[in-house]
Design an enzyme around this catalytic site. Structure first.
Site, PDB file in Angstrom:
ATOM      1  N   ASN A   1     -10.203   0.126   0.050  1.00 26.49           N
ATOM      2  CA  ASN A   1      -8.741   0.198   0.097  1.00 26.49           C
ATOM      3  C   ASN A   1      -8.201  -0.429  -1.190  1.00 26.49           C
ATOM      4  O   ASN A   1      -8.283  -1.644  -1.371  1.00 26.49           O
ATOM      5  CB  ASN A   1      -8.261  -0.566   1.337  1.00 26.49           C
ATOM      6  CG  ASN A   1      -6.749  -0.653   1.436  1.00 26.49           C
ATOM      7  OD1 ASN A   1      -6.024  -0.304   0.512  1.00 26.49           O
ATOM      8  ND2 ASN A   1      -6.270  -1.151   2.564  1.00 26.49           N
TER       9      ASN A   1
ATOM     10  N   CYS B   1       0.811  -1.225   0.000  1.00 30.18           N
ATOM     11  CA  CYS B   1       0.000   0.000   0.000  1.00 30.18           C
ATOM     12  C   CYS B   1       0.842   1.272   0.000  1.00 30.18           C
ATOM     13  O   CYS B   1       0.320   2.361  -0.231  1.00 30.18           O
ATOM     14  CB  CYS B   1      -0.960  -0.001   1.186  1.00 30.18           C
ATOM     15  SG  CYS B   1      -2.064  -1.413   1.164  1.00 30.18           S
TER      16      CYS B   1
ATOM     17  N   HIS C   1      -3.169   7.076   2.814  1.00 32.21           N
ATOM     18  CA  HIS C   1      -3.599   5.781   2.294  1.00 32.21           C
ATOM     19  C   HIS C   1      -4.998   5.460   2.826  1.00 32.21           C
ATOM     20  O   HIS C   1      -5.252   5.562   4.027  1.00 32.21           O
ATOM     21  CB  HIS C   1      -2.600   4.700   2.719  1.00 32.21           C
ATOM     22  CG  HIS C   1      -3.083   3.326   2.407  1.00 32.21           C
ATOM     23  ND1 HIS C   1      -3.583   2.973   1.174  1.00 32.21           N
ATOM     24  CD2 HIS C   1      -3.168   2.212   3.189  1.00 32.21           C
ATOM     25  CE1 HIS C   1      -3.944   1.705   1.201  1.00 32.21           C
ATOM     26  NE2 HIS C   1      -3.713   1.219   2.396  1.00 32.21           N
TER      27      HIS C   1
HETATM   28  O1  UT7 Z   1      -3.772  -1.397   3.513  1.00 30.56           O
HETATM   29  C1  UT7 Z   1      -2.651  -1.844   4.234  1.00 30.56           C
HETATM   30  C2  UT7 Z   1      -2.783  -1.477   5.648  1.00 30.56           C
HETATM   31  N1  UT7 Z   1      -4.022  -2.019   6.172  1.00 30.56           N
HETATM   32  C3  UT7 Z   1      -4.629  -1.372   7.123  1.00 30.56           C
HETATM   33  O2  UT7 Z   1      -4.219  -0.303   7.498  1.00 30.56           O
HETATM   34  C4  UT7 Z   1      -5.804  -2.044   7.776  1.00 30.56           C
HETATM   35  C5  UT7 Z   1      -5.687  -1.874   9.263  1.00 30.56           C
HETATM   36  N2  UT7 Z   1      -6.685  -2.617  10.031  1.00 30.56           N
HETATM   37  C6  UT7 Z   1      -7.985  -2.322  10.051  1.00 30.56           C
HETATM   38  O3  UT7 Z   1      -8.462  -1.486   9.306  1.00 30.56           O
HETATM   39  C7  UT7 Z   1      -8.848  -2.992  11.079  1.00 30.56           C
HETATM   40  O4  UT7 Z   1      -8.021  -3.652  12.012  1.00 30.56           O
HETATM   41  C8  UT7 Z   1      -9.860  -4.009  10.493  1.00 30.56           C
HETATM   42  C9  UT7 Z   1     -10.936  -3.275   9.708  1.00 30.56           C
HETATM   43  C10 UT7 Z   1      -9.180  -5.027   9.624  1.00 30.56           C
HETATM   44  C11 UT7 Z   1     -10.557  -4.745  11.636  1.00 30.56           C
HETATM   45  O5  UT7 Z   1     -11.178  -3.800  12.490  1.00 30.56           O
HETATM   46  P1  UT7 Z   1     -10.917  -3.820  14.059  1.00 30.56           P
HETATM   47  O6  UT7 Z   1     -11.756  -2.780  14.633  1.00 30.56           O
HETATM   48  O7  UT7 Z   1      -9.427  -3.733  14.263  1.00 30.56           O
HETATM   49  O8  UT7 Z   1     -11.444  -5.225  14.466  1.00 30.56           O
HETATM   50  P2  UT7 Z   1     -10.716  -6.379  15.273  1.00 30.56           P
HETATM   51  O9  UT7 Z   1      -9.795  -7.124  14.368  1.00 30.56           O
HETATM   52  O10 UT7 Z   1     -10.169  -5.833  16.558  1.00 30.56           O
HETATM   53  O11 UT7 Z   1     -11.934  -7.290  15.621  1.00 30.56           O
HETATM   54  C12 UT7 Z   1     -12.993  -6.844  16.478  1.00 30.56           C
HETATM   55  C13 UT7 Z   1     -14.151  -7.792  16.324  1.00 30.56           C
HETATM   56  C14 UT7 Z   1     -13.733  -9.258  16.358  1.00 30.56           C
HETATM   57  O12 UT7 Z   1     -14.745 -10.008  17.012  1.00 30.56           O
HETATM   58  P3  UT7 Z   1     -14.576 -10.447  18.549  1.00 30.56           P
HETATM   59  O13 UT7 Z   1     -13.344 -11.296  18.585  1.00 30.56           O
HETATM   60  O14 UT7 Z   1     -14.446  -9.178  19.326  1.00 30.56           O
HETATM   61  O15 UT7 Z   1     -15.841 -11.182  18.818  1.00 30.56           O
HETATM   62  C15 UT7 Z   1     -13.718  -9.647  14.913  1.00 30.56           C
HETATM   63  O16 UT7 Z   1     -13.908 -11.015  14.693  1.00 30.56           O
HETATM   64  O17 UT7 Z   1     -14.770  -7.585  15.066  1.00 30.56           O
HETATM   65  C16 UT7 Z   1     -14.892  -8.837  14.381  1.00 30.56           C
HETATM   66  N3  UT7 Z   1     -14.844  -8.590  12.956  1.00 30.56           N
HETATM   67  C17 UT7 Z   1     -15.944  -8.387  12.238  1.00 30.56           C
HETATM   68  N4  UT7 Z   1     -17.244  -8.361  12.585  1.00 30.56           N
HETATM   69  C18 UT7 Z   1     -18.132  -8.127  11.602  1.00 30.56           C
HETATM   70  C19 UT7 Z   1     -13.757  -8.505  12.145  1.00 30.56           C
HETATM   71  N5  UT7 Z   1     -14.148  -8.261  10.894  1.00 30.56           N
HETATM   72  C20 UT7 Z   1     -15.505  -8.180  10.919  1.00 30.56           C
HETATM   73  C21 UT7 Z   1     -16.470  -7.952   9.936  1.00 30.56           C
HETATM   74  N6  UT7 Z   1     -17.765  -7.930  10.312  1.00 30.56           N
HETATM   75  N7  UT7 Z   1     -16.165  -7.739   8.635  1.00 30.56           N
END
Ligand code: UT7
Length: 344
Positions: A288, A118, A258
């Site tokens: 993204n 990215c 980004h």
């Molecule tokens: O482009 C290169 C660089 N990439 C980035 O900069 C991306 C950086 N990361 C992110 O944008 C975020 O970390 C994500 C969007 C990927 C995930 O969001 P988050 O707020 O960090 O979620 P998390 O991984 O901490 O997960 C929180 C909860 C989890 O459930 P539990 O374990 O709390 O029950 C996940 O399983 O959200 C759940 N979850 C979802 N729920 C519904 C993760 N993805 C989803 C989803 N829909 N699509």
């Protein structure tokens, strides 16, 4: 690479253009096939819609269309080199850039790919700017293009909801007239200790593709680790670029970051003390798009840029890699029509 305050000969942006493919994928579409909701995606990422390639369509096809638009905007039919930033090349080998150059009618100019995920567009733009500053080239076509739909695991809700396909391009070079506006400082970095946070593990020389073997060729991302690292690295590289350029945060008219997650963009703006109203948000419309994300955001936001506006660009991606750059919007681009996204 860090520059010193404004001693560089002027190298600017002569034209820009963007393109996304035609298969529109809404949050409602994803909600039907994954354990997710429109509300979760919108609140946690800011993405509302993304676009995927049609069957048979490739990164190279997107790059050619964005490159054509940028060349038309720059009113150029020739350049001295072509650099394509991509993580999803048309083939593992050869690079995608030579075919893009040939299809754009640019002949046999040097053409190569850059792989910084990215951060790819900023890496490629820094190379192009250095080529021009050194006198080796007078114009370079830089394209950031990715088709992440080709490597996403369709069952992985943590990645499928964020990424989309697209391409954005810029013709970088010297203006015919003396122009004090353009690229300033590039500040780039990497940390190979975190290589497995954003990865396609299989298919390379370490995890080889063998008949009948599970390749692990889908994209994987440790989302929350990447989130925090992206905020930290984008903020610190922006601070370094601002310092090197002699700008205060209050001087910045637009932050083009980004487009991974609206919460990352807000956090970086908050830490830099730049008002959120100056942050370009484009991810709601295309997701993204990896290496395409910054040039697509630039293209989409360009109608509101004025000559002399100070733009701070920043990215974070796999590697891990990151960077920031300063750009003063050139007057020649203020009065022209830019083709971006799905414009005809
Ligand atoms: O482009 C290169 C660089 N990439 C980035 O900069 C991306 C950086 N990361 C992110 O944008 C975020 O970390 C994500 C969007 C990927 C995930 O969001 P988050 O707020 O960090 O979620 P998390 O991984 O901490 O997960 C929180 C909860 C989890 O459930 P539990 O374990 O709390 O029950 C996940 O399983 O959200 C759940 N979850 C979802 N729920 C519904 C993760 N993805 C989803 C989803 N829909 N699509």
């Amino acid at each position: 690479m860090t520059g010193s305050p404004r001693v560089h000969p002027p190298v600017t942006v002569l034209g820009i253009g963007g393109y996304v493919p035609g298969v529109r994928v809404t949050n409602a579409d994803l909600q039907r096939r994954l354990d997710t909701t429109d509300q979760w995606i919108t609140q946690r990422t800011g993405v509302r819609v993304r676009y995927h390639c049609a069957p048979g369509e490739s990164t190279g096809d997107l790059a050619v269309e964005a490159g054509r638009r940028a060349l038309r905007h720059a009113d150029r039919t020739a350049v001295d080199a072509v650099v394509v930033a991509t993580t999803t090349p048309d083939h593992p080998s050869p690079a995608t850039a030579p075919a893009v150059a040939k299809r754009l009618g640019l002949g046999t100019v040097p053409a190569f790919d850059v792989q910084a995920v990215c951060s790819g567009f900023l890496y490629a733009a820094s190379i192009a700017t250095s080529f021009v500053r050194s006198g080796w080239a007078s114009t370079v076509l830089v394209v950031g293009a990715d088709a992440f739909s080709s490597i996403l695991d369709p069952t992985d809700r943590t990645t499928a909801v964020i990424f989309g396909d697209g391409a954005g391009a810029a013709v970088i070079g010297r203006d015919g007239v003396v122009d004090e506006l353009g690229w300033g400082t590039f500040h780039l970095g990497s940390d190979g200790d975190a290589a497995d946070w954003i990865t396609v593990p299989g298919g390379g020389s370490r995890a080889r593709s063998l008949p009948g073997q599970e390749f692990g060729e889908f994209f994987r991302m440790a989302g929350s680790k990447v989130f925090q690292a992206a905020v930290d690295a984008m903020t610190s590289s922006c601070r370094s670029a601002l310092r090197a350029e002699g700008w205060r945060a209050s001087d910045v008219d637009h932050v083009v970051g980004h487009q991974a997650n609206i919460r990352i963009l807000r956090a970086v703006a908050h830490l830099l003390d730049v008002p959120e109203s100056r942050v370009v948000v484009h991810l709601d419309r295309v997701g993204n798009t990896s290496a395409a994300s910054i040039p697509l955001a630039l293209t989409a936001a360009s109608p509101r840029f004025r000559a002399g506006d100070k733009i701070l660009l920043t990215a974070f991606g796999g590697g891990t890699t990151w960077g920031a750059a300063t750009l003063v919007w050139p007057s020649r681009l203020s009065a022209t029509t830019v083709l971006g996204d799905n414009d005809e």
